[in-house]
Design a protein around this motif. Structure first.
Motif, mmCIF file in Angstrom:
data_model
loop_
_atom_site.group_PDB
_atom_site.id
_atom_site.type_symbol
_atom_site.label_atom_id
_atom_site.label_comp_id
_atom_site.label_asym_id
_atom_site.label_seq_id
_atom_site.Cartn_x
_atom_site.Cartn_y
_atom_site.Cartn_z
ATOM 1 N N MET A 1 0.835 -1.215 0.000
ATOM 2 C CA MET A 1 0.000 0.000 0.000
ATOM 3 C C MET A 1 0.862 1.254 0.000
ATOM 4 O O MET A 1 0.628 2.185 -0.776
ATOM 5 C CB MET A 1 -0.901 0.008 1.240
ATOM 6 N N ALA A 2 1.888 1.232 0.880
ATOM 7 C CA ALA A 2 2.787 2.391 0.932
ATOM 8 C C ALA A 2 3.530 2.538 -0.387
ATOM 9 O O ALA A 2 3.738 3.648 -0.883
ATOM 10 C CB ALA A 2 3.770 2.235 2.085
ATOM 11 N N GLN A 3 3.886 1.388 -0.975
ATOM 12 C CA GLN A 3 4.622 1.385 -2.235
ATOM 13 C C GLN A 3 3.771 1.973 -3.362
ATOM 14 O O GLN A 3 4.232 2.788 -4.151
ATOM 15 C CB GLN A 3 4.985 -0.062 -2.564
ATOM 16 N N ALA A 6 3.291 5.677 -2.962
ATOM 17 C CA ALA A 6 4.507 6.444 -3.278
ATOM 18 C C ALA A 6 4.572 6.826 -4.754
ATOM 19 O O ALA A 6 5.131 7.872 -5.108
ATOM 20 C CB ALA A 6 5.737 5.636 -2.878
ATOM 21 N N LEU A 7 3.982 5.994 -5.621
ATOM 22 C CA LEU A 7 4.006 6.300 -7.059
ATOM 23 C C LEU A 7 3.271 7.603 -7.361
ATOM 24 O O LEU A 7 3.518 8.269 -8.357
ATOM 25 C CB LEU A 7 3.353 5.154 -7.862
ATOM 26 N N ALA A 26 7.836 7.126 2.194
ATOM 27 C CA ALA A 26 9.080 7.814 1.804
ATOM 28 C C ALA A 26 10.096 6.863 1.188
ATOM 29 O O ALA A 26 10.820 7.224 0.259
ATOM 30 C CB ALA A 26 9.677 8.522 3.020
ATOM 31 N N ALA A 27 10.130 5.628 1.698
ATOM 32 C CA ALA A 27 11.139 4.669 1.237
ATOM 33 C C ALA A 27 10.887 4.219 -0.207
ATOM 34 O O ALA A 27 11.791 3.683 -0.845
ATOM 35 C CB ALA A 27 11.157 3.459 2.163
ATOM 36 N N TYR A 28 9.660 4.435 -0.716
ATOM 37 C CA TYR A 28 9.298 3.888 -2.032
ATOM 38 C C TYR A 28 9.114 4.941 -3.127
ATOM 39 O O TYR A 28 8.756 4.598 -4.249
ATOM 40 C CB TYR A 28 7.993 3.089 -1.908
ATOM 41 N N VAL A 171 -7.087 0.615 -5.164
ATOM 42 C CA VAL A 171 -6.927 2.068 -5.041
ATOM 43 C C VAL A 171 -8.273 2.677 -5.411
ATOM 44 O O VAL A 171 -8.836 2.347 -6.460
ATOM 45 C CB VAL A 171 -5.820 2.607 -5.975
ATOM 46 N N ILE A 172 -8.796 3.514 -4.530
ATOM 47 C CA ILE A 172 -10.158 4.018 -4.700
ATOM 48 C C ILE A 172 -10.171 5.534 -4.538
ATOM 49 O O ILE A 172 -9.626 6.066 -3.553
ATOM 50 C CB ILE A 172 -11.093 3.350 -3.663
#
Lengths: 209, 236
Positions: A1-3, A6-7, A26-28, A171-172
Motif C-alpha cells: 500500500m505504501a509502495q 509512493a508512485l 518515503a522509502a518507495y 486504489v479508490i
C-alpha cells in the motif's frame, strides 16, 4: 500500500506522512523525484532515522522518533508549521483511517470508547488544510468489518476531506458520486472488493475494473 | 542595565501562585524544560492549569508535576503516548481535567493570545465532536469555528542559548511551541544551556526577541526525558 501510494507522490511536492504505515511511503518514492517532507512538530526537509548513537533527542518527528535533517532543511515554530498546513501550502498528506465514508469523511482519531483517553494531535488540522489527502488502510478491520462505509460511525476527523484511498485490495478515489475504483490489486476482482466494502463501488479503473 | 538573568531555577519560579495557568514548552521531550518543572514541583504551587502538547512520560518533568497532583487541568492535543502512565490515571480518577484542542488550533490560540487577538476563525475541527457547540461562521462558502486566543500567567521555556536581554535561540525541533508561549505569558522564564554575553547572538538568527522574556536562568547540562525514563528516574 505504501509502495503504491509512493508512485503518486510527484516530483517537487511538499509532503506530510502520518505515523505508522504512512511513514513508509518515503522509502518507495521513485528515484529521481525530489520530495520535501514536513513534520508538524517543526521541520521541512526531514530525513531518515539517524545512525545508532548519532541522533539528537531534540531532533524528532511527529511520532517522537529521532530523525535527521536533510541538506536544505528548515526548523520553525508550531504556528508557522500549522500555517503551512492550514494555509494550504502542503501538497499531500498521507494518513491512516478507522473509517472513510463515500463522501470523503474521515474518522481516524478516536473509537469513541468511553474509557479511552481522547487524543487528536494534528490530524484535524492536516485534513482541513492540506491540498490532497491520501489514506492508507487495510480494506477491512481485523474482524472483517468494512472500513469504507456509507457513513462513519466513529467520531469524525474531518468532513469530505479524503481524495484517494490505498487499501490491500484496491486504489479508490472519492468522487462526487462516491467510491470509484481506480485500480485493483493483482488477483483481486471488483466483486470481491465490493463484498468487503460498506458502500456501493463505482467501476472506473484503467485496468478494466 | 537590563539583566534578566537569575541565579537559580528555584529563584526563577519562586513567585508562581496556586491556580496559575502555566504554559510549558516542548513537544514530547524536545524542548521540555525539565529543570524548571522540577523547580516548580519543589516550589509547591498547585491547582495549576498547564498548557502543553502532551502530558509527559515516565515520572520526570511534566509527568512528575502531574503525578504530584499539582495539575487540575491539562490543555493539550495529544495526552497519550507509550510511556505516559501518570496522566491517564489522574484523568480517570477525575483529579485532572482535560481540554482537548487540535494541535494547530492550540498553537494558533497561543500565538493569538500573545499577539493581542482575542479570537479567530479556523476551518480545523468543523463537523467533528471538537466543533460541537462552537460558534460558526461561513466565509466564501466554507464553514469556520470561532476559537479564543490563549494567554497564561507563566511560560516555562527551554532554549539552547540566551542573553541577559532575554533573546533566545533553540535547538532543532525543540523550538515547537516555545516562541508562541513566550509571547502569550505575563511572565516568561527561560532555561538556557548557555547564557551568552550581549551581542554574541546574531540578530538575524534570534528566534524569540527579549521583549517576550522576563527571566533567564542557565541550566548547562539539561536532562533528557527519554534517558531519565529509561534509567527509571522518578522526581522528586
Amino acid at each position: 500500500m505504501a509502495q503504491r501510494c509512493a508512485l503518486d507522490i510527484q516530483n517537487g511536492s511538499y509532503v506530510n506522512l502520518g505515523i505508522g504505515i504512512p511513514e513508509r511511503v518515503a522509502a518507495y518514492v521513485p528515484q529521481g523525484r525530489e520530495v520535501i517532507y514536513h513534520t508538524e512538530n517543526g521541520m521541512l526537509g526531514m530525513g531518515p532515522p539517524p545512525e545508532p548513537g548519532t541522533g539528537d533527542p531534540e531532533l524528532i518527528n511527529a511520532g517522537k522518533q529521532q530523525v535527521t535533517a536533510n541538506p536544505g532543511a528548515a526548523y520553525f515554530h508550531h504556528a508557522d508549521s500549522f500555517a503551512m498546513i492550514r494555509g494550504g501550502h502542503l501538497d499531500v498528506c498521507v494518513l491512516g483511517a478507522l473509517q472513510v465514508s463515500e463522501r470523503g469523511d474521515l474518522a481516524n482519531w478516536s473509537t469513541g470508547a468511553p474509557d479511552a483517553i481522547p487524543a487528536v494531535g494534528g490530524a484535524m488540522d492536516l485534513v482541513a488544510g492540506v491540498k490532497t489527502v491520501y489514506v492508507i488502510t487495510q480494506h477491512t478491520t481485523r474482524d472483517g468489518e468494512p472500513k469504507l462505509v456509507e457513513s462513519c460511525t466513529f467520531p469524525l476527523t474531518g468532513l469530505g476531506v479524503v481524495d484517494r484511498i490505498y487499501t490491500d485490495l484496491a486504489v479508490i478515489d472519492v468522487v462526487e458520486a462516491g467510491f470509484q475504483v481506480v485500480e485493483l490489486s493483482p488477483g483481486v476482482s471488483f466483486e470481491s472488493v465490493q463484498e468487503r466494502t460498506g458502500a456501493k463501488l463505482i467501476p472506473g479503473g484503467t485496468d478494466g475494473s | 542595565m537590563i539583566n534578566k538573568e537569575v541565579s537559580s531555577v528555584a529563584e526563577a519560579v519562586a513567585d508562581i501562585l496556586d491556580g496559575a495557568t502555566v504554559m510549558i514548552g516542548g513537544f514530547g521531550e524536545a524542548g521540555s524544560p525539565i529543570e524548571l518543572i522540577h523547580a516548580l514541583i519543589d516550589q509547591g504551587a498547585t491547582n495549576l492549569t498547564v498548557v502543553n502538547n502532551n502530558t509527559g512520560t515516565g515520572e520526570v518533568g511534566l509527568a512528575a508535576l502531574i503525578k504530584a497532583g499539582r495539575v487540575s487541568t491539562m490543555v493539550c492535543s495529544y495526552p497519550r503516548s507509550a510511556n505516559s502512565k501518570v496522566f491517564p490515571e489522574l484523568y480517570r480518577s477525575g483529579h485532572t481535567a482535560l481540554e482537548l484542542v487540535p494541535q494547530g488550533t492550540l498553537a494558533e490560540r497561543i500565538r493569538a493570545g500573545g499577539a493581542g487577538i482575542p479570537a479567530f476563525y479556523t476551518p480545523t475541527a468543523v463537523g467533528t465532536p471538537l466543533g460541537e457547540g462552537v460558534e460558526r461562521r461561513t466565509f466564501d462558502d466554507r464553514d469556520y469555528l470561532l476559537v479564543r486566543g490563549l494567554t497564561a500567567d507563566v511560560a516555562l521555556i527551554k532554549g539552547r542559548a540566551a542573553d541577559r536581554h532575554g533573546n533566545v535561540v533553540y535547538n532543532k525541533t525543540a523550538r515547537n511551541f516555545s516562541p508562541l508561549m513566550a509571547m502569550a505569558a505575563k511572565t516568561t522564564i527561560v532555561q538556557a544551556a548557555s547564557v551568552v554575553p550581549i551581542g554574541e547572538l546574531d540578530p538575524e538568527v534570534v528566534v524569540t526577541p527579549g521583549i517576550f522574556v522576563h527571566r533567564v536562568v542557565a541550566v548547562p547540562n539539561p536532562g533528557h526525558e527519554a534517558e531519565l525514563v529509561a534509567a527509571g528516574v522518578s522526581y522528586p
